[in-house]
Write a protein that holds these residues in place. Structure first.
Motif, PDB file in Angstrom:
ATOM      1  N   VAL A 133       3.769   8.130 -10.902  1.00  0.00           N
ATOM      2  CA  VAL A 133       2.817   8.407  -9.817  1.00  0.00           C
ATOM      3  C   VAL A 133       1.402   8.431 -10.375  1.00  0.00           C
ATOM      4  N   VAL A 173      -0.168   5.106 -11.079  1.00  0.00           N
ATOM      5  CA  VAL A 173      -0.663   4.414  -9.875  1.00  0.00           C
ATOM      6  C   VAL A 173      -1.883   5.113  -9.307  1.00  0.00           C
ATOM      7  N   GLU A 174      -1.853   6.454  -9.301  1.00  0.00           N
ATOM      8  CA  GLU A 174      -2.949   7.236  -8.723  1.00  0.00           C
ATOM      9  C   GLU A 174      -3.236   8.431  -9.644  1.00  0.00           C
ATOM     10  N   ARG A 177       1.923   3.053  -2.540  1.00  0.00           N
ATOM     11  CA  ARG A 177       2.924   3.123  -3.614  1.00  0.00           C
ATOM     12  C   ARG A 177       2.996   4.520  -4.221  1.00  0.00           C
ATOM     13  N   ALA A 178       1.847   5.159  -4.371  1.00  0.00           N
ATOM     14  CA  ALA A 178       1.843   6.481  -5.006  1.00  0.00           C
ATOM     15  C   ALA A 178       2.670   7.479  -4.207  1.00  0.00           C
ATOM     16  N   GLU A 179       2.533   7.438  -2.858  1.00  0.00           N
ATOM     17  CA  GLU A 179       3.289   8.380  -2.030  1.00  0.00           C
ATOM     18  C   GLU A 179       4.786   8.083  -2.078  1.00  0.00           C
ATOM     19  N   GLU A 227      -5.387  10.660  -9.807  1.00  0.00           N
ATOM     20  CA  GLU A 227      -5.882  11.905  -9.223  1.00  0.00           C
ATOM     21  C   GLU A 227      -4.867  12.555  -8.280  1.00  0.00           C
ATOM     22  N   HIS A 228      -3.623  12.098  -8.295  1.00  0.00           N
ATOM     23  CA  HIS A 228      -2.606  12.641  -7.385  1.00  0.00           C
ATOM     24  C   HIS A 228      -2.324  14.097  -7.775  1.00  0.00           C
ATOM     25  N   SER A 280       0.854  -1.188   0.000  1.00  0.00           N
ATOM     26  CA  SER A 280       0.000   0.000   0.000  1.00  0.00           C
ATOM     27  C   SER A 280       0.890   1.238   0.000  1.00  0.00           C
TER      28      SER A 280
END
Length: 359
Positions: free
Chosen positions: A334, A337-338, A297-299, A340-341, A295
């Motif tokens: 990023v 993976v996400e 991963r985006a950060e 909406e980041h 969990s």
């Protein structure tokens, strides 16, 4: 008269089977205290024969010792056998461990190299919990093995002696010295490392020797689970000591090699590499962390991109412009993976413009 009494004793014993009369006659001979060595030897020899037949164990043991003491330099083998039998009679028939040990010690004086004697003495000392004497015997046993180029035998004897000093000696420093001597010969010996770890921990301070032992233990235990536990303990202890960051990092790297999903180890590495401004190592760690993370991963990828975009240039505008083409793919990952980041959404067009301008 002594000669006549001796013949009478032989007659009673051999021909008439009156052992008590025979022994009484020998008692009369002893009262005369004959000085002739030959006669004395025949006296004790016959007494041994008769007391053995009569199962008079105490008298037999005494006679064996008396005859042994009369023998000269050229009769060491017979003298050795007599002392060995004396010790066995005291031990097995009379349950007299002290006298048995004394007999076996006399046998050792006759032949210090005899392993049979050493084994007999070791057995009786162990049975009667004579720890101090047993430790000394084990030291001698180790020396004999060394002389015979039997390294494993010597290590076994040294290990047991060290264990006895630890359990019964009451001297922690002496026990540590013994285990360290064993460690110098067998650095990976688990019994020795575990004993040293316990002894050093009882001293209550994080000495370099203690940490070295725990590190060696971690490198040699057969279980990965225990190895990980030990490396984590080392990390915690190294981080309490000033100037030991490199050792903590080395242990953290070993943890992630054993357990590529060890989130705590990655975060520890990231903290150390950021403090040390080791940017390339930090980037590599973020990359590995993100690859194995279950969990967040985006950060992690965002942190990696920020290092590439901001930390590597170090505030230098020209370096920031040159670094932009390398940072851009990191921010794009990023978004993969996400999507909406928000930080990545802002960074990608900005870095794209800088990269296009650079091209």
């Amino acid at each position: 008269r002594a000669e006549v009494l001796l013949r009478i004793a032989r007659l009673y014993g051999d021909k008439l089977n009156h052992i008590d009369y025979a022994l009484a006659s020998l008692g009369e001979v002893q009262k005369l205290d004959p000085k002739d060595p030959g006669l004395r030897r025949r006296l004790y020899g016959l007494r041994i024969e008769l007391t053995r037949r009569a199962e008079k164990w105490k008298e037999l043991a005494e006679s064996l010792g008396q005859l042994a003491s009369l023998l000269g330099e050229g009769e060491k083998e017979k003298q050795l056998d007599l002392y060995l039998e004396q010790g066995e009679v005291y031990e097995a028939r009379l349950s007299d461990g002290v006298s048995a040990a004394a007999a076996f010690k006399k046998a050792r004086q006759v032949d210090p190299q005899s392993r049979d004697v050493l084994a007999a003495l070791e057995h009786v000392l162990r049975r009667h919990a004579s720890w101090t004497d047993l430790i000394a015997v084990l030291d001698d046993k180790a020396a004999l093995f060394d002389q015979a180029d039997d390294a494993q035998g010597a290590l076994r004897a040294q290990r047991e002696a060290a264990q006895l000093v630890t359990e019964h000696g009451g001297d922690r420093k002496a026990a540590i010295a013994r285990w360290e001597a064993l460690r110098s010969k067998a650095p990976g010996d688990l019994d020795g490392l575990r004993a040293l770890e316990k002894l050093y921990s009882q001293e209550g301070n994080l000495s370099e020797k203690y940490l070295g032992v725990v590190s060696a233990l971690a490198d040699n235990v057969p279980s990965d689970k225990e190895r990980l536990t030990l490396y984590r303990r080392l990390v915690a202890e190294y981080e309490e000591l000033p100037g030991h960051g490199a050792q903590a990092v080395a242990c953290l790297e070993k943890i992630v090699l054993l357990d590529p999903e060890a989130d705590d180890a990655y975060r520890g590495l990231e903290r150390h590499y950021r403090q040390d401004k080791s940017w390339q190592l930090l980037i590599d760690t973020y990359r590995r962390h993100a690859e194995h993370a279950k969990s967040g991963r985006a950060e992690l990828l965002a942190a990696l991109a920020k290092v590439m975009e901001v930390e590597l240039p170090g505030g230098d505008a020209e370096q920031a412009r040159l670094q932009a083409p390398a940072a851009l793919p990191a921010w794009r990952r990023v978004l993969e993976v996400e999507p909406e980041h928000t930080t990545a959404i802002e960074a990608v067009p900005r870095l794209s413009q800088i990269s296009d301008s650079h091209e």
